[in-house]
Design a protein around this motif. Structure first.
Motif, mmCIF file in Angstrom:
data_model
loop_
_atom_site.group_PDB
_atom_site.id
_atom_site.type_symbol
_atom_site.label_atom_id
_atom_site.label_comp_id
_atom_site.label_asym_id
_atom_site.label_seq_id
_atom_site.Cartn_x
_atom_site.Cartn_y
_atom_site.Cartn_z
ATOM 1 N N VAL A 60 0.528 -1.195 0.372
ATOM 2 C CA VAL A 60 0.156 0.073 0.063
ATOM 3 C C VAL A 60 1.115 0.981 0.295
ATOM 4 C CG1 VAL A 60 -1.712 1.009 1.608
ATOM 5 C CG2 VAL A 60 -2.239 -1.246 0.998
ATOM 6 N N GLN A 61 1.671 1.115 0.582
ATOM 7 C CA GLN A 61 2.631 2.521 0.923
ATOM 8 C C GLN A 61 3.613 2.751 -0.512
ATOM 9 O OE1 GLN A 61 5.513 1.824 4.513
ATOM 10 N NE2 GLN A 61 3.979 2.639 5.255
ATOM 11 N N ILE A 62 3.514 1.466 -0.974
ATOM 12 C CA ILE A 62 4.922 2.014 -2.255
ATOM 13 C C ILE A 62 3.621 2.623 -3.711
ATOM 14 C CG2 ILE A 62 5.203 0.197 -4.520
ATOM 15 C CD1 ILE A 62 6.275 -1.420 -2.686
ATOM 16 N N ILE A 63 2.927 1.760 -3.278
ATOM 17 C CA ILE A 63 1.521 2.251 -4.160
ATOM 18 C C ILE A 63 0.762 3.635 -3.954
ATOM 19 C CG2 ILE A 63 -0.940 2.424 -4.872
ATOM 20 C CD1 ILE A 63 -0.362 -1.118 -4.615
ATOM 21 N N SER A 64 0.673 4.056 -2.980
ATOM 22 C CA SER A 64 0.560 5.860 -2.429
ATOM 23 C C SER A 64 1.463 6.607 -2.446
ATOM 24 C CB SER A 64 -0.356 5.259 -0.973
ATOM 25 O OG SER A 64 1.013 5.466 0.046
ATOM 26 N N ASN A 65 3.443 6.353 -1.769
ATOM 27 C CA ASN A 65 3.232 7.583 -1.651
ATOM 28 C C ASN A 65 5.108 6.665 -2.112
ATOM 29 O OD1 ASN A 65 4.727 5.834 0.574
ATOM 30 N ND2 ASN A 65 4.020 7.050 2.065
ATOM 31 N N GLY A 66 5.916 5.225 -2.823
ATOM 32 C CA GLY A 66 6.286 5.109 -3.438
ATOM 33 C C GLY A 66 7.025 4.220 -1.964
ATOM 34 N N SER A 67 7.341 4.246 -0.687
ATOM 35 C CA SER A 67 7.896 4.556 0.325
ATOM 36 C C SER A 67 8.187 2.664 0.197
ATOM 37 C CB SER A 67 7.229 4.320 1.495
ATOM 38 O OG SER A 67 8.402 3.601 2.724
ATOM 39 N N MET A 68 9.724 2.440 0.239
ATOM 40 C CA MET A 68 10.523 0.814 0.124
ATOM 41 C C MET A 68 10.762 0.983 1.896
ATOM 42 S SD MET A 68 9.306 -0.065 -2.618
ATOM 43 C CE MET A 68 10.592 -1.577 -2.394
ATOM 44 N N ASN A 69 10.289 1.365 2.713
ATOM 45 C CA ASN A 69 10.989 1.278 3.933
ATOM 46 C C ASN A 69 11.255 -0.322 4.418
ATOM 47 O OD1 ASN A 69 11.134 3.882 4.428
ATOM 48 N ND2 ASN A 69 9.513 4.322 5.658
#
Length: 347
Positions: A202-211
């Motif tokens: 979900v984070q990748i889709i929403s803000n590109g986060s790859m934490n």
């Protein structure tokens, strides 16, 4: 809401229906009344679901006095308002308030001759039988095309969303479950828990986060449904410690194998089957609880403590059942420290 609509269109005897008919409809058809933006929320919601339920409410013609000629469903070509506009209706001496009985004489249709070329479908309608001693009634058209008395059960079955039947429903929903464990197990079977692999997607889709994320129980691999149940080192210790007590030695720690065992034994009511199913539900529930406790409160517990909590939970639940006194039942109950004779059925 469908029940309220049925009350309105069928004229159920109640103060609320009388008020709706007097102040909201004012002799107009419920299916024709406009949707006012200044009306109360509940009334607007009833009007907004009309397209969803209209095709199910049918009028069974008696004397034809209570069935709207233009807006009610009383034949396969209804509503006739789809073909004839209010302007044409009023031009020929009829009105939007006209009833079926207004255009039937001796059980034959009496349509304006000027409409023969404009609306030929009206002249092709099958004759209706008018019975002066019968009143019109409202029925529900079920999935088989039969007109039956209305019920909320039929309404729910008609408008609900359908999906393919799953194999594990009997494994999840049963009377012997601890309710909160059953609800959680339902989420596990559907893979709807917010494990970290889902959160990352979900984070990748929403803000590109790859934490980078890791399992909160073993701090090694990325947390997922399959890892949490029971490939994780921590989860495996809990599972392996408890499955022996439920005689599930031959069931591996892969969730696919556990789910298969649950499905195969879903309908069985033997002591072994019940304990095994209770155990799977309890382990999945408390592992998720432990995961959340570590993630949000930083309060880890060793796997031995979780085994102790799960064991006591299962033992207390088993005390609420009654069992046939057999050697196998006595043996497995002793394994769970249940020796009271009160748990056995009278001979």
């Amino acid at each position: 809401m469908s029940f309220h609509i049925h009350s309105i269109v069928s004229g159920r005897k109640s103060l609320w229906v009388e008020w709706i008919r007097s102040y909201r409809l004012k002799e107009r058809s419920f299916w024709d009344i406009p949707d006012p933006r200044n009306a109360c929320w509940s009334w607007r919601k009833l009007l907004q679901i009309r397209p969803l339920v209209r095709k199910f409410f049918w009028s069974k013609i008696g004397n034809g006095q209570n069935t709207s000629l233009w807006y009610d469903m009383w034949c396969e070509d209804c509503p006739l308002s789809r073909y004839v506009s209010p302007r044409h209706i009023s031009r020929e001496g009829l009105s939007i308030y006209s009833r079926v009985a207004d255009v039937v004489v001796d059980n034959n249709w009496q349509w304006p001759e000027a409409w023969r070329d404009l609306f030929p479908i009206l002249f092709q309608l099958n004759p209706v039988q008018i019975h002066s001693n019968k009143t019109d009634t409202i029925a529900w058209k079920d999935s088989d095309g039969k007109l039956v008395p209305f019920s909320t059960k039929l309404a729910w079955d008609a408008i609900r969303r359908r999906e393919q039947k799953v194999l594990w429903d009997k494994a999840v929903w049963t009377s012997c479950w601890i309710p909160r464990h059953a609800f959680h197990l339902w989420l596990v079977f559907r893979e709807k828990l917010w494990t970290q692999d889902r959160i990352r997607n979900v984070q990748i889709i929403s803000n590109g986060s790859m934490n980078m994320m890791c399992c909160m129980l073993c701090f090694n691999n990325l947390e997922s449904h399959s890892h949490l149940y029971f490939e994780c080192e921590y989860s495996a210790k809990v599972w392996n410690s408890l499955k022996v007590r439920a005689e599930l030695d031959d069931v591996s720690g892969r969730w696919e194998d556990v789910a298969e065992w649950m499905n195969v034994n879903a309908k069985l009511k033997s002591v072994k089957a019940v304990i095994g199913k209770l155990l799977v539900a309890a382990i999945t529930y408390f592992l998720w609880q432990e995961r959340n406790s570590r993630l949000h409160n930083n309060q880890p517990r060793p796997p031995e403590k979780l085994v102790e909590i799960i064991s006591e939970t299962i033992r207390l639940k088993l005390h609420s059942f009654k069992y046939k006194r057999t050697d196998s039942a006595c043996q497995i109950l002793r394994e769970w420290k249940i020796t009271s004779m009160e748990v056995f059925l009278a001979s």
